[in-house]
Motif scaffolding. Structure first.
Motif, PDB file in Angstrom:
ATOM      1  N   CYS A 191       1.271   3.492   2.323  1.00  0.00           N
ATOM      2  CA  CYS A 191       1.769   3.766   3.488  1.00  0.00           C
ATOM      3  C   CYS A 191       3.006   2.646   3.923  1.00  0.00           C
ATOM      4  O   CYS A 191       3.812   3.062   4.937  1.00  0.00           O
ATOM      5  CB  CYS A 191       1.128   4.299   4.594  1.00  0.00           C
ATOM      6  SG  CYS A 191       0.355   2.677   5.432  1.00  0.00           S
ATOM      7  N   GLY A 192       3.061   1.750   3.227  1.00  0.00           N
ATOM      8  CA  GLY A 192       3.852   0.382   3.366  1.00  0.00           C
ATOM      9  C   GLY A 192       3.402  -0.387   4.527  1.00  0.00           C
ATOM     10  O   GLY A 192       4.175  -1.482   4.912  1.00  0.00           O
ATOM     11  N   LYS A 193       2.395  -0.229   5.168  1.00  0.00           N
ATOM     12  CA  LYS A 193       1.935  -1.071   6.361  1.00  0.00           C
ATOM     13  C   LYS A 193       1.385  -2.586   5.966  1.00  0.00           C
ATOM     14  O   LYS A 193       1.824  -3.501   6.377  1.00  0.00           O
ATOM     15  CB  LYS A 193       0.449  -0.318   7.100  1.00  0.00           C
ATOM     16  CG  LYS A 193       0.186  -1.171   8.257  1.00  0.00           C
ATOM     17  CD  LYS A 193      -0.898  -0.339   9.174  1.00  0.00           C
ATOM     18  CE  LYS A 193      -1.410  -1.226  10.210  1.00  0.00           C
ATOM     19  NZ  LYS A 193      -2.371  -0.545  11.088  1.00  0.00           N
TER      20      LYS A 193
ATOM     21  N   CYS B  39       0.926  -1.212   0.089  1.00  0.00           N
ATOM     22  CA  CYS B  39      -0.187  -0.151  -0.009  1.00  0.00           C
ATOM     23  C   CYS B  39       1.013   1.191  -0.096  1.00  0.00           C
ATOM     24  O   CYS B  39       2.220   1.223   0.010  1.00  0.00           O
ATOM     25  CB  CYS B  39      -0.897   0.041   1.212  1.00  0.00           C
ATOM     26  SG  CYS B  39       0.033   0.119   2.774  1.00  0.00           S
TER      27      CYS B  39
ATOM     28  N   CYS C 172      -5.736  -1.336   2.724  1.00  0.00           N
ATOM     29  CA  CYS C 172      -5.155  -0.813   4.066  1.00  0.00           C
ATOM     30  C   CYS C 172      -5.686  -0.048   4.840  1.00  0.00           C
ATOM     31  O   CYS C 172      -6.409   0.963   4.596  1.00  0.00           O
ATOM     32  CB  CYS C 172      -3.823  -0.076   3.579  1.00  0.00           C
ATOM     33  SG  CYS C 172      -2.895   0.710   4.962  1.00  0.00           S
TER      34      CYS C 172
ATOM     35  N   CYS D  42      -4.149   3.801   5.141  1.00  0.00           N
ATOM     36  CA  CYS D  42      -3.843   4.727   4.287  1.00  0.00           C
ATOM     37  C   CYS D  42      -4.921   4.663   3.349  1.00  0.00           C
ATOM     38  O   CYS D  42      -5.134   5.372   2.483  1.00  0.00           O
ATOM     39  CB  CYS D  42      -2.318   4.857   3.716  1.00  0.00           C
ATOM     40  SG  CYS D  42      -2.285   3.189   2.386  1.00  0.00           S
TER      41      CYS D  42
END
Ligand code: ZN
Ligand code: ZN
Length: 133
Positions: free
Chosen positions: A18-20, A16, A80, A83
């Motif tokens: 934001c990288g989560k 995603c 996600c 984000c």
């Protein structure tokens, strides 16, 4: 022994904004296409989404798993929870999972070969030609 890695064993990573939520998919990519259905438009806030499928058993979540929202009684979308990026779509009982080309970073080797739900496409963008042979 071969000198090149078959495409079917190449792992692709995505995630995603934001990288989560992060994942890898392994296996042959199937049917890259865009979709301009009402669900894709509403969920993405955009005229269309772009998709490609991979074998479900080749999917591995490497970050947090997505949150899920059912758009149909037997079909859900993964996104996600932080984000809001749309990551994937999964039908109950399916053996493949569709992931968004955007979550994969729009890889240049995966070009949409068709567009679904042309009837609800916006009139101010060109549609993806059907190039399936
Ligand atoms: Zn995120
Ligand atoms: Zn759609």
């Amino acid at each position: 022994m071969t000198s090149s890695t078959p495409a079917s064993t190449t792992a692709r990573s995505g995630g995603c904004l934001c990288g989560k939520v992060q994942f890898t998919v392994t296996g042959e990519p199937d049917y890259p296409h865009t979709c301009s259905c009402r669900d894709c438009q509403g969920l993405s806030g955009a005229p269309m989404m772009s998709w490609v499928s991979f074998p479900l058993d080749g999917l591995a979540w490497s970050g947090a798993e997505p949150s899920w929202h059912y758009t149909w009684p037997d079909s859900k979308r993964g996104f996600c929870p932080s984000c809001g990026s749309q990551i994937c779509a999964l039908d109950d009982g399916a053996t493949s999972i569709a992931v968004t080309l955007s979550a994969l970073g729009n890889p240049p080797d995966l070009v949409p070969v068709n567009q679904s739900f042309r009837e609800t496409a916006v009139p101010w963008l060109p549609q993806v030609p059907d190039t399936r042979s």
